[in-house]
Motif scaffolding. Structure first.
Motif, PDB file in Angstrom:
ATOM      1  N   VAL A  27      26.578  20.811  34.945  1.00  0.00           N
ATOM      2  CA  VAL A  27      25.787  20.226  33.874  1.00  0.00           C
ATOM      3  C   VAL A  27      25.151  21.306  32.988  1.00  0.00           C
ATOM      4  CG1 VAL A  27      23.588  20.039  35.111  1.00  0.00           C
ATOM      5  CG2 VAL A  27      24.189  18.323  33.401  1.00  0.00           C
ATOM      6  N   ALA A  28      24.933  22.500  33.532  1.00  0.00           N
ATOM      7  CA  ALA A  28      24.354  23.607  32.754  1.00  0.00           C
ATOM      8  C   ALA A  28      25.411  24.388  31.986  1.00  0.00           C
ATOM      9  CB  ALA A  28      23.575  24.546  33.667  1.00  0.00           C
ATOM     10  N   ARG A  29      26.655  24.336  32.469  1.00  0.00           N
ATOM     11  CA  ARG A  29      27.786  25.009  31.827  1.00  0.00           C
ATOM     12  C   ARG A  29      27.724  26.533  31.884  1.00  0.00           C
ATOM     13  NH1 ARG A  29      31.647  22.167  32.489  1.00  0.00           N
ATOM     14  NH2 ARG A  29      32.789  23.800  31.365  1.00  0.00           N
ATOM     15  N   ARG A  30      26.570  27.092  31.596  1.00  0.00           N
ATOM     16  CA  ARG A  30      26.413  28.543  31.646  1.00  0.00           C
ATOM     17  C   ARG A  30      25.085  28.839  32.342  1.00  0.00           C
ATOM     18  NH1 ARG A  30      22.713  29.779  27.797  1.00  0.00           N
ATOM     19  NH2 ARG A  30      22.349  28.185  26.210  1.00  0.00           N
ATOM     20  N   GLY A  31      25.030  29.945  33.038  1.00  0.00           N
ATOM     21  CA  GLY A  31      23.801  30.197  33.780  1.00  0.00           C
ATOM     22  C   GLY A  31      23.639  31.640  34.204  1.00  0.00           C
ATOM     23  N   LYS A  32      22.477  31.899  34.789  1.00  0.00           N
ATOM     24  CA  LYS A  32      22.157  33.210  35.335  1.00  0.00           C
ATOM     25  C   LYS A  32      21.402  32.984  36.635  1.00  0.00           C
ATOM     26  CE  LYS A  32      21.940  35.318  30.755  1.00  0.00           C
ATOM     27  NZ  LYS A  32      21.109  35.989  29.724  1.00  0.00           N
ATOM     28  N   VAL A  33      21.865  33.631  37.702  1.00  0.00           N
ATOM     29  CA  VAL A  33      21.274  33.443  39.024  1.00  0.00           C
ATOM     30  C   VAL A  33      21.063  34.802  39.681  1.00  0.00           C
ATOM     31  CG1 VAL A  33      21.587  32.458  41.335  1.00  0.00           C
ATOM     32  CG2 VAL A  33      22.363  31.181  39.328  1.00  0.00           C
ATOM     33  N   PHE A  34      19.887  34.986  40.254  1.00  0.00           N
ATOM     34  CA  PHE A  34      19.587  36.127  41.116  1.00  0.00           C
ATOM     35  C   PHE A  34      19.446  35.568  42.519  1.00  0.00           C
ATOM     36  CE2 PHE A  34      16.320  38.300  43.567  1.00  0.00           C
ATOM     37  CZ  PHE A  34      16.635  39.646  43.426  1.00  0.00           C
ATOM     38  N   ASN A  35      20.119  36.173  43.489  1.00  0.00           N
ATOM     39  CA  ASN A  35      19.920  35.717  44.865  1.00  0.00           C
ATOM     40  C   ASN A  35      20.074  36.869  45.843  1.00  0.00           C
ATOM     41  OD1 ASN A  35      22.729  36.004  45.256  1.00  0.00           O
ATOM     42  ND2 ASN A  35      23.124  33.843  44.809  1.00  0.00           N
ATOM     43  N   ILE A  36      19.670  36.604  47.074  1.00  0.00           N
ATOM     44  CA  ILE A  36      19.699  37.620  48.135  1.00  0.00           C
ATOM     45  C   ILE A  36      20.464  37.041  49.316  1.00  0.00           C
ATOM     46  CG2 ILE A  36      18.332  39.049  49.701  1.00  0.00           C
ATOM     47  CD1 ILE A  36      16.022  38.850  47.687  1.00  0.00           C
ATOM     48  N   ALA A  37      21.517  37.728  49.747  1.00  0.00           N
ATOM     49  CA  ALA A  37      22.275  37.318  50.925  1.00  0.00           C
ATOM     50  C   ALA A  37      21.602  37.888  52.167  1.00  0.00           C
ATOM     51  CB  ALA A  37      23.716  37.809  50.828  1.00  0.00           C
ATOM     52  N   PHE A 112      23.185  39.604  40.914  1.00  0.00           N
ATOM     53  CA  PHE A 112      22.910  38.853  39.694  1.00  0.00           C
ATOM     54  C   PHE A 112      24.230  38.227  39.276  1.00  0.00           C
ATOM     55  CE2 PHE A 112      22.620  38.438  35.055  1.00  0.00           C
ATOM     56  CZ  PHE A 112      21.448  37.690  34.961  1.00  0.00           C
ATOM     57  N   ILE A 113      24.252  36.914  39.164  1.00  0.00           N
ATOM     58  CA  ILE A 113      25.479  36.175  38.871  1.00  0.00           C
ATOM     59  C   ILE A 113      25.325  35.517  37.512  1.00  0.00           C
ATOM     60  CG2 ILE A 113      27.015  34.333  39.632  1.00  0.00           C
ATOM     61  CD1 ILE A 113      25.843  34.743  42.476  1.00  0.00           C
ATOM     62  N   GLU A 114      26.260  35.811  36.619  1.00  0.00           N
ATOM     63  CA  GLU A 114      26.247  35.175  35.309  1.00  0.00           C
ATOM     64  C   GLU A 114      27.409  34.189  35.220  1.00  0.00           C
ATOM     65  OE1 GLU A 114      25.531  36.058  30.597  1.00  0.00           O
ATOM     66  OE2 GLU A 114      25.846  37.739  31.981  1.00  0.00           O
ATOM     67  N   ILE A 115      27.059  32.917  35.043  1.00  0.00           N
ATOM     68  CA  ILE A 115      28.062  31.874  34.893  1.00  0.00           C
ATOM     69  C   ILE A 115      28.402  31.803  33.416  1.00  0.00           C
ATOM     70  CG2 ILE A 115      28.589  29.416  35.193  1.00  0.00           C
ATOM     71  CD1 ILE A 115      25.860  31.133  37.252  1.00  0.00           C
ATOM     72  N   THR A 116      29.603  32.249  33.069  1.00  0.00           N
ATOM     73  CA  THR A 116      29.990  32.336  31.658  1.00  0.00           C
ATOM     74  C   THR A 116      30.447  30.991  31.123  1.00  0.00           C
ATOM     75  OG1 THR A 116      32.179  33.070  32.384  1.00  0.00           O
ATOM     76  CG2 THR A 116      30.561  34.771  31.803  1.00  0.00           C
ATOM     77  N   ASP A 117      31.153  30.243  31.921  1.00  0.00           N
ATOM     78  CA  ASP A 117      31.601  28.897  31.572  1.00  0.00           C
ATOM     79  C   ASP A 117      31.995  28.227  32.879  1.00  0.00           C
ATOM     80  OD1 ASP A 117      32.398  26.611  30.275  1.00  0.00           O
ATOM     81  OD2 ASP A 117      34.308  27.417  29.591  1.00  0.00           O
ATOM     82  N   TYR A 118      31.102  27.417  33.412  1.00  0.00           N
ATOM     83  CA  TYR A 118      31.293  26.828  34.741  1.00  0.00           C
ATOM     84  C   TYR A 118      32.736  26.362  34.930  1.00  0.00           C
ATOM     85  CZ  TYR A 118      30.838  23.494  38.580  1.00  0.00           C
ATOM     86  OH  TYR A 118      30.997  22.810  39.759  1.00  0.00           O
ATOM     87  N   PRO A 119      33.358  26.743  36.093  1.00  0.00           N
ATOM     88  CA  PRO A 119      32.817  27.463  37.246  1.00  0.00           C
ATOM     89  C   PRO A 119      33.068  28.974  37.219  1.00  0.00           C
ATOM     90  CG  PRO A 119      34.934  26.537  37.817  1.00  0.00           C
ATOM     91  CD  PRO A 119      34.686  26.154  36.381  1.00  0.00           C
ATOM     92  N   HIS A 120      33.439  29.523  36.094  1.00  0.00           N
ATOM     93  CA  HIS A 120      33.746  30.950  36.008  1.00  0.00           C
ATOM     94  C   HIS A 120      32.449  31.770  35.982  1.00  0.00           C
ATOM     95  CE1 HIS A 120      37.859  29.778  35.344  1.00  0.00           C
ATOM     96  NE2 HIS A 120      37.474  28.990  34.348  1.00  0.00           N
ATOM     97  N   ALA A 121      32.437  32.845  36.764  1.00  0.00           N
ATOM     98  CA  ALA A 121      31.215  33.646  36.894  1.00  0.00           C
ATOM     99  C   ALA A 121      31.551  35.105  37.118  1.00  0.00           C
ATOM    100  CB  ALA A 121      30.365  33.126  38.050  1.00  0.00           C
ATOM    101  N   VAL A 122      30.600  35.958  36.749  1.00  0.00           N
ATOM    102  CA  VAL A 122      30.708  37.409  36.958  1.00  0.00           C
ATOM    103  C   VAL A 122      29.574  37.821  37.897  1.00  0.00           C
ATOM    104  CG1 VAL A 122      30.631  39.675  35.867  1.00  0.00           C
ATOM    105  CG2 VAL A 122      31.709  37.736  34.667  1.00  0.00           C
ATOM    106  N   VAL A 123      29.918  38.516  38.970  1.00  0.00           N
ATOM    107  CA  VAL A 123      28.938  38.937  39.973  1.00  0.00           C
ATOM    108  C   VAL A 123      28.642  40.419  39.792  1.00  0.00           C
ATOM    109  CG1 VAL A 123      28.429  39.141  42.439  1.00  0.00           C
ATOM    110  CG2 VAL A 123      29.795  37.205  41.592  1.00  0.00           C
ATOM    111  N   SER A 124      27.361  40.750  39.615  1.00  0.00           N
ATOM    112  CA  SER A 124      26.933  42.147  39.466  1.00  0.00           C
ATOM    113  C   SER A 124      25.952  42.489  40.584  1.00  0.00           C
ATOM    114  CB  SER A 124      26.256  42.356  38.107  1.00  0.00           C
ATOM    115  OG  SER A 124      27.137  42.035  37.048  1.00  0.00           O
TER     116      SER A 124
END
Length: 290
Positions: A27-37, A112-124
């Motif tokens: 529903v957001a289509r694009r996003g930015k997520v920070f998380n800790i494994a 830091f995960i950038e969702i460029t166009d759900y479900p495609h994402a780039v993980v940094s």
């Protein structure tokens, strides 16, 4: 989470402190997520309760795919494993799921995960020094709220509202900003800034719906604030049950007092020992049995 099959053991970490969650959904289509494994220090079956809002289902599927890949001599990348795990949950099981949980389990570490166009994402990867990693691990507290979390009518209503308002709505932008703030603060070795970003994310969750921050989570936050914690993030989408990540201040005694106060206030609120994971999916062959 660990999967064992026919002489192969496959392990994948779970996820906490997911600033920017909700922005990784369709529903957001694009996003930015920070998380800790994180890995659990002792037995996974007792310390990572199902429905803890820490991406346990995603970690389980990632670990299972890893084990099956080893048995079939396949060599999928972390992105390919995450994509397959996400498809199992969304396409085959028909569940609502963002993409961050599977990516976190497959990659591990702080990301830091950038969702460029759900479900495609780039993980940094968010790379920090060993002293900062150790201090972050010491300050982080994962508190299970005593009840399993599951998708509910509250979450469906939030999804409908977000679909109607569009991916550029104020609350989603606030969540994206909280992810960026968390990344930038940790790179600057600024724990106060990280705590502020966690609190900002929780506030943005509550603005999506007050029911995403349940009363027991609010009580944990109240006790944490009274003991000089500097950050709190209701894990996952929020809602009834699940868990919350706390970021303590520098005072170790205050942190110990906070954990005691939480136990005394509600014995069901359990502190779960965690270790920041340096790697994601790990696969090994088990010794042959006689």
């Amino acid at each position: 989470m660990t999967a064992r099959a026919y002489g192969v053991e496959s392990t994948a970490p779970i996820r906490i402190c997911d600033n920017g969650g909700w922005t990784d959904t369709w529903v957001a289509r694009r996003g930015k997520v920070f998380n800790i494994a994180v890995d659990i220090e002792v037995t996974i079956r007792s310390d990572a309760p199902a429905g803890g809002s820490t991406g346990t289902s995603a970690a389980t599927v990632v670990a299972l795919i890893g084990a099956l890949d080893r048995l079939s001599r396949r060599h999928r990348t972390a992105e390919e494993v995450a994509r397959a795990a996400h498809a199992i949950e969304t396409v085959h099981l028909g569940r609502q799921s963002g993409v961050q949980d599977q990516l976190c389990s497959a990659h591990g570490g702080i990301n830091f995960i950038e969702i460029t166009d759900y479900p495609h994402a780039v993980v940094s990867p968010v790379v920090v020094s060993d002293p900062i990693r150790r201090e972050l691990q010491r300050r982080l507290c994962l508190i299970y709220l005593g009840r399993s979390h599951s998708w509910s009518a509250v979450h469906e209503k939030v999804m409908r509202d977000l679909e109607r308002r569009g991916p550029g709505c104020r609350e989603l932008e606030a969540l994206r900003g909280a992810a960026v703030g968390a990344r930038d603060a940790l790179l600057a070795e600024d724990f106060a800034g990280l705590g502020s970003a966690m609190c900002a994310n929780t506030l943005a969750q509550s603005e999506l719906s007050a029911d995403l921050i349940p009363d027991d989570a609010r009580r944990v936050i109240e006790i944490a604030a009274a003991h000089r914690a500097i950050g709190w993030k209701v894990n996952g989408a929020g809602g009834d049950g699940g868990s919350i990540t706390l970021l303590s201040g520098a005072d170790r005694a205050a942190q110990r007092a906070m954990l005691r106060a939480l136990r005394e206030d509600n014995p069901a609120h359990a502190a779960i020992p965690i270790v920041i994971s340096r790697s994601g999916l790990r696969i090994r062959d088990l010794p042959a049995r006689d």
